[in-house]
Write a protein that holds these residues in place. Structure first.
Motif, PDB file in Angstrom:
ATOM      1  N   SER A 113       7.924   5.275  -5.956  1.00 47.28           N
ATOM      2  CA  SER A 113       8.629   4.073  -6.401  1.00 47.28           C
ATOM      3  C   SER A 113       7.730   2.841  -6.322  1.00 47.28           C
ATOM      4  O   SER A 113       7.260   2.479  -5.241  1.00 47.28           O
ATOM      5  CB  SER A 113       9.872   3.848  -5.549  1.00 47.28           C
ATOM      6  N   THR A 114       7.512   2.206  -7.465  1.00 48.35           N
ATOM      7  CA  THR A 114       6.729   0.975  -7.481  1.00 48.35           C
ATOM      8  C   THR A 114       7.550  -0.201  -6.962  1.00 48.35           C
ATOM      9  O   THR A 114       6.984  -1.164  -6.433  1.00 48.35           O
ATOM     10  CB  THR A 114       6.225   0.670  -8.901  1.00 48.35           C
ATOM     11  N   LYS A 115       8.871  -0.132  -7.108  1.00 46.85           N
ATOM     12  CA  LYS A 115       9.732  -1.215  -6.609  1.00 46.85           C
ATOM     13  C   LYS A 115       9.649  -1.328  -5.095  1.00 46.85           C
ATOM     14  O   LYS A 115       9.718  -2.425  -4.534  1.00 46.85           O
ATOM     15  CB  LYS A 115      11.181  -0.975  -7.043  1.00 46.85           C
ATOM     16  N   LYS A 116       9.513  -0.206  -4.425  1.00 45.94           N
ATOM     17  CA  LYS A 116       9.381  -0.215  -2.973  1.00 45.94           C
ATOM     18  C   LYS A 116       7.950  -0.526  -2.556  1.00 45.94           C
ATOM     19  O   LYS A 116       7.714  -1.161  -1.532  1.00 45.94           O
ATOM     20  CB  LYS A 116       9.815   1.135  -2.387  1.00 45.94           C
ATOM     21  N   PHE A 117       6.997  -0.056  -3.363  1.00 46.37           N
ATOM     22  CA  PHE A 117       5.594  -0.220  -2.994  1.00 46.37           C
ATOM     23  C   PHE A 117       5.129  -1.667  -3.110  1.00 46.37           C
ATOM     24  O   PHE A 117       4.419  -2.163  -2.219  1.00 46.37           O
ATOM     25  CB  PHE A 117       4.699   0.674  -3.871  1.00 46.37           C
ATOM     26  N   LEU A 118       5.506  -2.352  -4.190  1.00 46.44           N
ATOM     27  CA  LEU A 118       4.974  -3.695  -4.453  1.00 46.44           C
ATOM     28  C   LEU A 118       5.235  -4.690  -3.323  1.00 46.44           C
ATOM     29  O   LEU A 118       4.295  -5.303  -2.819  1.00 46.44           O
ATOM     30  CB  LEU A 118       5.503  -4.227  -5.778  1.00 46.44           C
ATOM     31  N   PRO A 119       6.505  -4.887  -2.896  1.00 47.32           N
ATOM     32  CA  PRO A 119       6.714  -5.846  -1.792  1.00 47.32           C
ATOM     33  C   PRO A 119       6.033  -5.400  -0.501  1.00 47.32           C
ATOM     34  O   PRO A 119       5.543  -6.232   0.274  1.00 47.32           O
ATOM     35  CB  PRO A 119       8.247  -5.883  -1.624  1.00 47.32           C
ATOM     36  N   ALA A 120       5.976  -4.091  -0.291  1.00 45.37           N
ATOM     37  CA  ALA A 120       5.300  -3.581   0.902  1.00 45.37           C
ATOM     38  C   ALA A 120       3.805  -3.862   0.829  1.00 45.37           C
ATOM     39  O   ALA A 120       3.178  -4.244   1.824  1.00 45.37           O
ATOM     40  CB  ALA A 120       5.555  -2.076   1.036  1.00 45.37           C
ATOM     41  N   PHE A 121       3.212  -3.696  -0.365  1.00 50.58           N
ATOM     42  CA  PHE A 121       1.786  -3.974  -0.536  1.00 50.58           C
ATOM     43  C   PHE A 121       1.477  -5.437  -0.250  1.00 50.58           C
ATOM     44  O   PHE A 121       0.497  -5.748   0.439  1.00 50.58           O
ATOM     45  CB  PHE A 121       1.342  -3.630  -1.965  1.00 50.58           C
ATOM     46  N   PHE A 122       2.308  -6.337  -0.784  1.00 50.20           N
ATOM     47  CA  PHE A 122       2.063  -7.763  -0.542  1.00 50.20           C
ATOM     48  C   PHE A 122       2.186  -8.101   0.941  1.00 50.20           C
ATOM     49  O   PHE A 122       1.493  -8.984   1.444  1.00 50.20           O
ATOM     50  CB  PHE A 122       3.018  -8.612  -1.373  1.00 50.20           C
ATOM     51  N   GLY A 123       3.066  -7.389   1.651  1.00 51.58           N
ATOM     52  CA  GLY A 123       3.171  -7.587   3.096  1.00 51.58           C
ATOM     53  C   GLY A 123       1.907  -7.154   3.813  1.00 51.58           C
ATOM     54  O   GLY A 123       1.401  -7.864   4.700  1.00 51.58           O
ATOM     55  N   ILE A 124       1.370  -5.986   3.434  1.00 55.86           N
ATOM     56  CA  ILE A 124       0.121  -5.494   4.014  1.00 55.86           C
ATOM     57  C   ILE A 124      -1.027  -6.435   3.685  1.00 55.86           C
ATOM     58  O   ILE A 124      -1.868  -6.755   4.540  1.00 55.86           O
ATOM     59  CB  ILE A 124      -0.206  -4.074   3.496  1.00 55.86           C
ATOM     60  N   PHE A 125      -1.056  -6.899   2.434  1.00 55.03           N
ATOM     61  CA  PHE A 125      -2.151  -7.783   2.015  1.00 55.03           C
ATOM     62  C   PHE A 125      -2.077  -9.115   2.770  1.00 55.03           C
ATOM     63  O   PHE A 125      -3.117  -9.678   3.143  1.00 55.03           O
ATOM     64  CB  PHE A 125      -2.089  -8.034   0.507  1.00 55.03           C
ATOM     65  N   ALA A 126      -0.869  -9.621   3.002  1.00 48.59           N
ATOM     66  CA  ALA A 126      -0.717 -10.869   3.758  1.00 48.59           C
ATOM     67  C   ALA A 126      -1.261 -10.706   5.178  1.00 48.59           C
ATOM     68  O   ALA A 126      -1.932 -11.603   5.711  1.00 48.59           O
ATOM     69  CB  ALA A 126       0.755 -11.284   3.798  1.00 48.59           C
ATOM     70  N   LEU A 127      -0.987  -9.560   5.797  1.00 50.45           N
ATOM     71  CA  LEU A 127      -1.540  -9.289   7.123  1.00 50.45           C
ATOM     72  C   LEU A 127      -3.070  -9.200   7.055  1.00 50.45           C
ATOM     73  O   LEU A 127      -3.764  -9.669   7.965  1.00 50.45           O
ATOM     74  CB  LEU A 127      -0.976  -7.974   7.674  1.00 50.45           C
ATOM     75  N   ALA A 128      -3.583  -8.629   5.968  1.00 50.75           N
ATOM     76  CA  ALA A 128      -5.031  -8.529   5.794  1.00 50.75           C
ATOM     77  C   ALA A 128      -5.670  -9.912   5.693  1.00 50.75           C
ATOM     78  O   ALA A 128      -6.768 -10.141   6.206  1.00 50.75           O
ATOM     79  CB  ALA A 128      -5.354  -7.701   4.550  1.00 50.75           C
ATOM     80  N   VAL A 129      -4.981 -10.843   5.037  1.00 51.33           N
ATOM     81  CA  VAL A 129      -5.474 -12.228   4.932  1.00 51.33           C
ATOM     82  C   VAL A 129      -5.578 -12.848   6.321  1.00 51.33           C
ATOM     83  O   VAL A 129      -6.579 -13.486   6.668  1.00 51.33           O
ATOM     84  CB  VAL A 129      -4.560 -13.079   4.033  1.00 51.33           C
ATOM     85  N   VAL A 130      -4.540 -12.642   7.133  1.00 52.49           N
ATOM     86  CA  VAL A 130      -4.536 -13.175   8.499  1.00 52.49           C
ATOM     87  C   VAL A 130      -5.693 -12.580   9.308  1.00 52.49           C
ATOM     88  O   VAL A 130      -6.414 -13.292  10.015  1.00 52.49           O
ATOM     89  CB  VAL A 130      -3.194 -12.874   9.196  1.00 52.49           C
ATOM     90  N   VAL A 131      -5.886 -11.267   9.192  1.00 56.31           N
ATOM     91  CA  VAL A 131      -6.956 -10.581   9.923  1.00 56.31           C
ATOM     92  C   VAL A 131      -8.324 -11.131   9.526  1.00 56.31           C
ATOM     93  O   VAL A 131      -9.155 -11.453  10.390  1.00 56.31           O
ATOM     94  CB  VAL A 131      -6.900  -9.061   9.663  1.00 56.31           C
ATOM     95  N   ARG A 132      -8.567 -11.268   8.231  1.00 55.89           N
ATOM     96  CA  ARG A 132      -9.883 -11.724   7.781  1.00 55.89           C
ATOM     97  C   ARG A 132     -10.115 -13.194   8.139  1.00 55.89           C
ATOM     98  O   ARG A 132     -11.241 -13.598   8.406  1.00 55.89           O
ATOM     99  CB  ARG A 132     -10.028 -11.511   6.275  1.00 55.89           C
ATOM    100  N   LEU A 133      -9.053 -13.967   8.164  1.00 58.55           N
ATOM    101  CA  LEU A 133      -9.171 -15.369   8.559  1.00 58.55           C
ATOM    102  C   LEU A 133      -9.509 -15.477  10.045  1.00 58.55           C
ATOM    103  O   LEU A 133     -10.423 -16.213  10.442  1.00 58.55           O
ATOM    104  CB  LEU A 133      -7.881 -16.117   8.252  1.00 58.55           C
ATOM    105  N   VAL A 134      -8.791 -14.737  10.872  1.00 63.20           N
ATOM    106  CA  VAL A 134      -9.030 -14.759  12.312  1.00 63.20           C
ATOM    107  C   VAL A 134     -10.435 -14.251  12.633  1.00 63.20           C
ATOM    108  O   VAL A 134     -11.161 -14.839  13.444  1.00 63.20           O
ATOM    109  CB  VAL A 134      -7.969 -13.911  13.051  1.00 63.20           C
ATOM    110  N   SER A 135     -10.838 -13.156  11.990  1.00 62.74           N
ATOM    111  CA  SER A 135     -12.134 -12.557  12.288  1.00 62.74           C
ATOM    112  C   SER A 135     -13.308 -13.383  11.777  1.00 62.74           C
ATOM    113  O   SER A 135     -14.456 -13.119  12.131  1.00 62.74           O
ATOM    114  CB  SER A 135     -12.223 -11.149  11.692  1.00 62.74           C
TER     115      SER A 135
END
Length: 447
Positions: free
Chosen positions: A95-117
């Protein structure tokens, strides 16, 4: 129809996505028609740190969020990866409907990680991989991984794609630069360490989980996470065991990255030999660069060359592990193992890794030159890093401390790593002394 479906598995989709990103980066860099750069956070800090000139927080942190130079590369990374990964999920019938919002959530966490690091002190001593794993572990072991985010917790999907992209940076010309010295250090020691750890794990420690043993052996002897993913896929290592192997590897990689240069300097080891030892024993490529740089410029070059040559082994090792497990470890009595079973086990994304390396080494490099290949890799490096950050986050989000001890089989997995890494360091040092000390062979000169 069946043959088409076989080309839409996770392994093959990682190849197609990786090559699509490589192709776009090549077109962008070679023609100059558009900028395909993904965001890389600039180093920021709070003030003077140990004599290093670090500007005040307001002068280093806030300005990087201003202008198109920040937002366009950020959107480029998010949209590119989001689009291709979503197409892949659709191709796998999910399901892409379930994947898309989940992906953006993961990517947002990735932004935080790369900013902190990217903070000066953290960036100097710890890789973003550590922080990505830590953030994922904190979430999964406190509030728990949110249910809506789980459809995008796809560790292998992201890291396999990143490995295909990484293949473009593994140039066969690196072998020529360091010649037989690098081959002796990286290609002779590595299989011996794998065989030793396999014997020690299965015969001495009597670990029944053989897929975990071979995955740990590959992670220890080659390049940590990348080798673990490739070998784990070939040996059908369970996701939980893979997470445990990677966690152990990262913890000791951090320790070795910090203390190995200090000890080498204390014992008066020259930069050429010290860098080669670092390249052959520190698991992560990024950590190798940090540790080599800490020892000196010649050590950095030596370390990176040894690790680059060692990285080429990833595909070969995955192939032989698939062959070995299909024909011996998992073989049932009276059953003949044919080429189809070996092909089924073989991680297909390794083909993409090799193909990308061959294209970069024997097509792009001869036609356009090293400068253009470097420019392409500068772009691809960030897409690879974003994919890897999401993968490490997913490892943490999918790992629970309560199950780790069970997976470690009473601490045997930890002992397997410690004894294996000790043997790896000793054997690598012997090879380094033999080849680079000047006792038997002339000392090479690195550019």
């Amino acid at each position: 129809m069946k043959s088409c479906k076989k080309l839409l598995t996770e392994d093959w989709l990682a190849v197609w996505i990786g090559f699509a990103i490589i192709a776009i980066a090549c077109v962008a860099c070679l023609t100059g028609w558009f900028d395909f750069s993904a965001l890389k956070f600039k180093t920021w800090g709070f003030g003077e740190t140990n004599g290093d000139a670090v500007f005040a927080f307001k002068e280093t942190f806030l300005p990087q969020f201003k202008g198109y130079g920040f937002w366009i590369p950020l959107l480029m990374a998010m949209v590119t990866l989001g689009l291709f990964f979503t197409i892949g999920v659709k191709a796998m019938g999910e399901s892409t409907k379930k994947f898309l919002p989940a992906f953006f959530g993961i990517f947002a966490l990735a932004v935080v990680v790369r900013l902190v690091s990217a903070e000066f002190t953290l960036n100097r001593y710890l890789e973003w991989a550590f922080w990505a794993l830590l953030v994922g572990l904190l979430i999964s072991n406190t509030v728990g991984t949110p249910g809506w985010m789980k459809p995008a917790v796809k560790t292998e999907y992201y890291i396999k794609t990143g490995l295909v992209i990484m293949g473009f940076s593994v140039l066969f010309s690196n072998i020529a630069k360091f010649g037989l010295y690098g081959l002796g250090i990286a290609w002779i020691v590595t299989p011996i360490v794998i065989i030793f750890m396999w014997w020690f794990g299965t015969k001495v420690l009597k670990i029944g989980n053989k897929s975990m043993v071979i995955t740990m052996a590959s992670a220890t002897s080659v390049c940590g996470t990348s080798a673990a993913i490739a070998t784990g896929a070939a040996a059908k290592c369970k996701k939980e065991d893979l997470g445990m192997v990677i966690s152990i590897s990262i913890i000791f990689t951090i320790l070795m990255m910090v203390f190995e240069p200090v000890l080498l300097r204390a014992f008066g080891v020259n930069q050429l030999m010290g860098g080669a030892l670092i390249g052959g024993t520190v698991d992560s490529t990024g950590a190798v660069v940090v540790a080599g740089t800490a020892l000196g410029p010649e050590a950095q070059t030596s370390a990176v060359l040894v690790k680059s040559i060692q990285n080429i082994l990833i595909g070969f090792i995955a192939f032989f592990v698939a062959l070995f497990f299909a024909m011996h470890v998992d073989r049932q009595a009276g059953v003949t193992v044919g080429p189809s079973e070996i092909w089924t086990r073989f991680p297909k994304f390794i083909i993409g890794f090799f193909a990308a390396s061959l294209i970069a080494s024997f097509v792009i490099m001869p036609i356009y030159g090293g400068e253009q290949v470097g420019a392409i890799n500068k772009v691809l490096d960030q897409y690879k890093n974003w994919a890897f950050v999401m993968a490490f986050l997913c490892i943490g989000l999918d790992t629970n401390f309560k199950t780790i001890w069970k997976q470690m089989q009473g601490g045997k997995a930890l002992w397997l790593y410690i004894v294996g890494q000790t043997f790896n360091i000793a054997l690598t040092w012997f090879a380094v002394w033999l080849l680079l000390s000047g006792v038997l062979f002339p000392i090479p000169t690195l550019d």
